[in-house]
Design a protein around this motif. Structure first.
Motif, PDB file in Angstrom:
ATOM      1  N   VAL A 156       0.846  -1.197   0.000  1.00 62.34           N
ATOM      2  CA  VAL A 156       0.000   0.000   0.000  1.00 62.34           C
ATOM      3  C   VAL A 156       0.879   1.243   0.000  1.00 62.34           C
ATOM      4  CG1 VAL A 156      -1.701   1.338   1.318  1.00 62.34           C
ATOM      5  CG2 VAL A 156      -1.871  -1.167   1.237  1.00 62.34           C
ATOM      6  N   VAL A 157       0.606   2.194  -0.901  1.00 62.91           N
ATOM      7  CA  VAL A 157       1.254   3.507  -0.834  1.00 62.91           C
ATOM      8  C   VAL A 157       0.229   4.488  -0.275  1.00 62.91           C
ATOM      9  CG1 VAL A 157       2.304   5.401  -2.104  1.00 62.91           C
ATOM     10  CG2 VAL A 157       2.831   3.039  -2.732  1.00 62.91           C
ATOM     11  N   LEU A 158       0.542   5.043   0.894  1.00 58.58           N
ATOM     12  CA  LEU A 158      -0.366   5.944   1.597  1.00 58.58           C
ATOM     13  C   LEU A 158       0.216   7.344   1.557  1.00 58.58           C
ATOM     14  CD1 LEU A 158      -2.098   5.278   4.994  1.00 58.58           C
ATOM     15  CD2 LEU A 158      -0.791   7.390   4.655  1.00 58.58           C
ATOM     16  N   PHE A 159      -0.574   8.314   1.123  1.00 57.86           N
ATOM     17  CA  PHE A 159      -0.075   9.677   0.996  1.00 57.86           C
ATOM     18  C   PHE A 159      -0.312  10.478   2.269  1.00 57.86           C
ATOM     19  CE2 PHE A 159       1.380  10.555  -3.314  1.00 57.86           C
ATOM     20  CZ  PHE A 159       1.074   9.352  -3.932  1.00 57.86           C
ATOM     21  N   ASN A 160       0.808  10.956   2.851  1.00 59.28           N
ATOM     22  CA  ASN A 160       0.678  12.032   3.833  1.00 59.28           C
ATOM     23  C   ASN A 160       0.768  13.322   3.029  1.00 59.28           C
ATOM     24  OD1 ASN A 160       0.498  13.446   6.260  1.00 59.28           O
ATOM     25  ND2 ASN A 160       2.731  13.701   6.323  1.00 59.28           N
ATOM     26  N   THR A 161      -0.382  13.902   2.747  1.00 60.22           N
ATOM     27  CA  THR A 161      -0.455  14.998   1.782  1.00 60.22           C
ATOM     28  C   THR A 161       0.205  16.284   2.258  1.00 60.22           C
ATOM     29  OG1 THR A 161      -2.715  15.193   2.587  1.00 60.22           O
ATOM     30  CG2 THR A 161      -2.416  14.253   0.391  1.00 60.22           C
ATOM     31  N   GLY A 162       0.459  16.390   3.572  1.00 56.09           N
ATOM     32  CA  GLY A 162       1.094  17.616   4.055  1.00 56.09           C
ATOM     33  C   GLY A 162       1.828  17.373   5.358  1.00 56.09           C
ATOM     34  N   ALA A 163       2.661  18.328   5.709  1.00 51.17           N
ATOM     35  CA  ALA A 163       3.405  18.252   6.969  1.00 51.17           C
ATOM     36  C   ALA A 163       2.476  18.575   8.135  1.00 51.17           C
ATOM     37  CB  ALA A 163       4.562  19.247   6.946  1.00 51.17           C
ATOM     38  N   GLY A 164       2.616  17.824   9.205  1.00 51.12           N
ATOM     39  CA  GLY A 164       1.891  18.159  10.423  1.00 51.12           C
ATOM     40  C   GLY A 164       2.198  19.573  10.890  1.00 51.12           C
ATOM     41  N   LEU A 165       3.386  20.058  10.543  1.00 50.85           N
ATOM     42  CA  LEU A 165       3.810  21.400  10.960  1.00 50.85           C
ATOM     43  C   LEU A 165       2.888  22.498  10.438  1.00 50.85           C
ATOM     44  CD1 LEU A 165       7.667  21.063  10.526  1.00 50.85           C
ATOM     45  CD2 LEU A 165       6.404  21.366  12.670  1.00 50.85           C
ATOM     46  N   LYS A 166       2.058  22.215   9.435  1.00 50.19           N
ATOM     47  CA  LYS A 166       1.126  23.233   8.949  1.00 50.19           C
ATOM     48  C   LYS A 166      -0.065  23.395   9.876  1.00 50.19           C
ATOM     49  CE  LYS A 166       1.240  24.953   5.275  1.00 50.19           C
ATOM     50  NZ  LYS A 166       1.270  25.563   3.924  1.00 50.19           N
ATOM     51  N   TYR A 167      -0.188  22.509  10.862  1.00 53.40           N
ATOM     52  CA  TYR A 167      -1.388  22.464  11.710  1.00 53.40           C
ATOM     53  C   TYR A 167      -1.040  22.576  13.188  1.00 53.40           C
ATOM     54  CZ  TYR A 167      -3.476  20.791   7.408  1.00 53.40           C
ATOM     55  OH  TYR A 167      -3.894  20.692   6.118  1.00 53.40           O
ATOM     56  N   VAL A 168       0.103  23.164  13.474  1.00 51.90           N
ATOM     57  CA  VAL A 168       0.575  23.192  14.860  1.00 51.90           C
ATOM     58  C   VAL A 168      -0.454  23.834  15.781  1.00 51.90           C
ATOM     59  CG1 VAL A 168       2.259  24.302  16.364  1.00 51.90           C
ATOM     60  CG2 VAL A 168       3.029  23.024  14.359  1.00 51.90           C
ATOM     61  N   ASP A 169      -1.039  24.959  15.352  1.00 54.39           N
ATOM     62  CA  ASP A 169      -1.988  25.647  16.240  1.00 54.39           C
ATOM     63  C   ASP A 169      -3.262  24.828  16.436  1.00 54.39           C
ATOM     64  OD1 ASP A 169      -2.472  26.195  13.483  1.00 54.39           O
ATOM     65  OD2 ASP A 169      -3.797  27.854  14.021  1.00 54.39           O
ATOM     66  N   THR A 170      -3.790  24.270  15.350  1.00 50.37           N
ATOM     67  CA  THR A 170      -5.061  23.560  15.494  1.00 50.37           C
ATOM     68  C   THR A 170      -4.880  22.234  16.243  1.00 50.37           C
ATOM     69  OG1 THR A 170      -4.764  22.691  13.239  1.00 50.37           O
ATOM     70  CG2 THR A 170      -6.157  24.611  13.474  1.00 50.37           C
TER      71      THR A 170
END
Lengths: 418, 418
Positions: A378-392
Motif C-alpha cells: 500500500v502507498v499511503l499519501f501524507n499529503t502535508g506536513a503536520g507542521l502546517k497544523y501546529v496551532d489547530t
C-alpha cells in the motif's frame, strides 16, 4: 518536453486549444485535461530518459524529472516533488509518501507549481483561488516567485500557517465567514463583476481553482509517476489518498493511463482508496449510497482543514475511479484522526497532517476488518506536513503551554514538566 | 560503508575506540571526530559510486547517498538530506540550500538521524538533549522511529511547534525558565545524579548534545558533500551559514577536508560566513575582538530561536574556520531578520526561518558594502522551514487574526480583508 496537442473535456471529449488560457469546457463546463501526441511521446520519452535526465543534473529536479511528459515551458520551481517514500516500521507492506517535504509543506506545490508556470507563460497578472488553506499558501508562494499577484479566499478559521503564509508572500488575503464553497462563490462573483464593469483584460482575475483550469491536475499527476517509479516501475496493490477536492487521485489515475500507453508500467492498477473525515464526507456518503455524484455536505466541520470541501468539483470522476479500481471510500472521526496522529508520531517518528492521519486511521480499520493485510503493498499519501497544523492540533489535544514568567535573568529552574 | 577507524579529539588528537558509545575526549574534554582509514576510502569510495548508488535506488537515498563516507550501520531514516538547491531570482550568484525540506523541517535531522542511528546500534535506551528547539524535535522524531526514549530540555518560550512535536513524538519534555545553557546544565546534573545514585547502566541517560558526542557533526557533514556535488563537484566562492551552535559549519569543513583527501574536489575552499542575531552574538563579538574563543552572551534574546546559544561548545573551532577561510561573522537585528523574511517571501516565494533570514540579511549588507558581488557564487543555508516559527513570526509582525464568530450556518460574508 512535449508540446500540448490539445485540451480535452473530461465529460464530452471536446477539444480546446492550449494556445491561450482556458478554464472549463465551453460546451458543458467539464474539466479540461492536457493531451499530448502520444506517438511523439513514445518516440521521445522513456523510463531510461527519466533516469538519465535525473542523473545528468547535479541537483534534484524534483517533479521536473518527468519533463518529457509535462508541457514544454520554463518551470517556475521551488524544489517541488520527488518526495521521500518511507517504509512503515510496523506494517511490512505499507509505504508512506511524504508530501510534507514539498515547498509550503504540502502536495499542493505540484499542481500550483505547474499552474503558475503556465500562467506566467500565458502572461497572466492576477490569479485568484478559493482554498481550504494549503492551495492558497502554495499559490501565494509560486505567484511570488513568478511575479504575479495572488488573491486568496480562505475560511476565517483557516490554520494560522496558511493565513501567515498568504500575508508574508505578499498576496491579497481575504478571510470568509464560511467554507471553501463560499470562497469559490465570491471569487466567481468578483470575476463576473470585473467583466461586467469593463475591467481591462489584463486586470481581470484568472480563477485558478482546481479542476477549473487544466494544469493543477497535470502537476499533481507527477505523484502517480513517482509512486510507480519509486516501486521500480510497478503498481502497488492499493493507494490511500486523503480526499478533499480529490484532484491528486484524479491526477494519479491520468498518470497511470499515460504510463500504460507509453509502456512504462503494466499489470493490475492499484485499488484507489479515498479517505475523508466524518465531519465532511460527501464522497463517502455518495459512495455508500451508490450515487454517481455527491451532494453538498451540510455544516462541514473537521480538524482536517484540507478535507473540508463540501462538494468537490470532480466528485463523479473520483467516484468512478474508486469504483473502477475496486477500492473504496472510508471516513474517520476527528477523534480517530487525532489518535492516529499521536500513534504515528510516537511509533514511527512521523508527524502526519490531519489529512494524512485520515488515511492512516482508515488503514487501521481496513486491517482490523480483514479487507487489507499488513503485507499488501500500500502507498499511503501524507499529503502535508503536520507542521502546517501546529496551532489547530495543539488546541485539539489541549497542549498545556507554560505561563511565561516576566522576562528576567535566567534562573534555570524547571517550570513545566509536561 | 566503511568501518570507523577511531574517534579523534579535535583538541589534542587523542584516539578513542568507536566500539562503545563515547562522549568527549577523556583527556581534555575536546570534541571527538569520526575518522576512517583513508587509504581504504580511496579504494572503495568515489564520486562515481555516489552517483551509481543514487541511480541504482528507485527512491531517494537522501544523505545516505554518501553511505561510502559514513559509518557502516543500518540507518534509522525518515528521508533526511539531498535537499533542494534553489537559484535566487534576483542575485545571479546566490543559491539557497533549502534545509526546511528535511524531516521535522530543519537541518537538525541530518545530525540526529546519524546520532540516533548510532545510539540504536550501541543499544542505548535513553537519550537526553538540551536544545533551543529544533534539535529536540529532531531527536524526538528519530528516537520514536528507533524505539528509544528521548528526554528534551528546552527554554520555556520555545516555538509552539517544537513543544508540540516533542509531546506528540512521545518524548519526555521539560521546559526550563532559562536558555539552552541552563538546559545543558540540568541535563548534566541529572546524569551525574543518576550515576551517583547507582542507577543501572542502561537506565542512565546518554547526553546527545551537539559536539559532546561524535555523530551529530558527522551527519551534518553531509551538507558539505551535498553543496559541492550539487555545484558539479566544485567549491562556491562563499558559504553563508546561520550559526547558533555552529556545528553545521564545522561539519562542512570536515567534509571539505575529506573530499580533498579523496580527490573529489580541489581549488580554493569557500569563505565561510557565520551569521548571528545581535540579540545573541557570542561568535560575532569574539570575532570582532580578535578573540580565540567566545564569552557567555548575557541576556540572549532574539526571534531567531535557533541562534539563542549564548556560548557554543565549538566556538574556537568556528572562529578558526571562519578566519582561515577568509570569511567573517555578521550579526543582524531582529528587525532586519523580520524584514528579510518578508522580502524573501514576497520577492522569491521562499518562507525562510528567522535563522535563514539572519543569513540573507547579512548577505544584503555585504552586497551593499561591496564586500560581495551579486555574481559571486554563494551557497546560503536556510537551516529550517519558516513553518516551524509560525506562532513567533505571526506575533512579531502583529498578524491580525479574525475574531471568530460563533459557529453558525455559513453565510459567506467577507469578514476580514487583511
Amino acid at each position: 518536453m512535449p508540446k500540448i496537442a490539445y485540451l480535452e473535456c473530461a465529460r464530452c471529449g471536446h477539444h480546446v486549444s492550449a494556445d491561450t488560457p482556458q478554464t472549463l469546457c465551453p460546451l458543458d463546463a467539464g474539466s479540461l485535461y492536457v493531451r499530448y501526441d502520444m506517438d511523439e511521446l513514445r518516440r521521445t520519452a522513456s523510463r531510461d530518459r527519466v533516469a538519465e535526465r535525473a542523473a545528468a543534473s547535479p541537483r534534484s529536479l524534483g517533479m521536473w524529472r518527468y519533463a518529457d511528459v509535462l508541457p514544454e515551458v520554463e518551470p517556475v520551481s521551488l524544489g517541488e516533488g520527488w518526495t521521500p517514500m518511507l517504509q512503515s516500521k510496523r506494517y511490512s507492506g505499507l509505504l508512506v509518501k511524504e508530501e510534507g517535504a514539498n515547498p509550503t509543506g504540502t502536495f499542493k506545490a505540484r499542481g500550483l507549481g505547474l499552474a503558475v508556470t503556465m500562467a506566467k507563460h500565458y502572461g497572466l497578472k492576477h490569479l485568484a483561488v478559493p482554498s481550504a488553506g494549503n492551495a492558497a499558501s502554495a499559490l501565494a508562494a509560486y505567484a511570488a516567485a513568478a511575479g504575479i499577484k495572488a488573491h486568496l479566499y480562505m475560511p476565517q478559521d483557516v490554520p494560522l500557517a496558511n493565513h501567515l503564509e498568504g500575508v508574508l508572500y505578499g498576496a491579497d488575503v481575504t478571510l470568509v465567514d464560511g467554507l471553501i464553497s463560499d470562497c469559490a462563490r465570491i471569487v466567481g462573483e468578483t470575476i463576473k463583476a470585473q467583466r461586467e464593469a469593463g475591467t481591462p483584460a489584463e486586470d481581470i482575475w484568472f480563477d485558478i481553482s482546481t479542476l477549473k483550469e487544466p494544469f493543477r491536475v497535470e502537476g499533481k499527476k507527477t505523484m502517480g509517476y513517482e509512486l510507480v517509479e519509486q516501486l521500480g516501475w510497478e503498481y502497488p496493490d492499493a493507494v490511500f489518498y486523503p480526499t478533499g477536492g480529490g484532484v491528486g487521485l484524479i491526477g494519479m489515475w491520468k498518470a497511470f493511463e499515460e504510463m500504460e500507453a507509453l509502456g512504462w508500467v503494466s499489470g493490475k492498477r492499484p485499488k484507489m482508496y479515498a479517505l475523508q473525515a466524518t465531519g465532511c464526507a460527501p464522497i463517502a456518503t455518495a459512495y455508500d449510497a451508490g450515487a454517481a455524484a455527491s451532494e453538498f455536505f451540510q455544516n462541514a466541520d473537521t480538524v482536517a482543514a484540507g478535507l473540508r470541501v463540501p462538494k468537490p468539483y470532480g466528485d463523479s470522476i473520483i467516484l468512478d475511479i474508486v469504483r473502477n479500481s475496486g477500492g473504496s471510500v472510508v471516513a474517520s472521526t476527528d477523534e480517530e484522526i487525532l489518535a492516529s496522529i499521536a500513534d504515528w508520531a510516537t511509533n514511527e517518528g512521523l508527524f502526519l497532517s490531519p489529512e494524512g492521519a485520515a488515511a492512516t486511521a482508515a488503514y487501521d480499520k481496513l486491517i482490523a476488518s480483514g479487507e487489507l493485510k499488513s503485507t499488501d503493498r500500500v502507498v499511503l499519501f501524507n499529503t502535508g506536513a503536520g507542521l502546517k497544523y501546529v496551532d489547530t492540533i495543539a488546541e485539539a489535544i489541549k497542549l498545556r503551554r507554560p505561563q511565561l514568567l516576566p522576562k528576567s535573568l535566567p534562573v534555570g529552574g524547571i517550570i513545566t514538566p509536561v
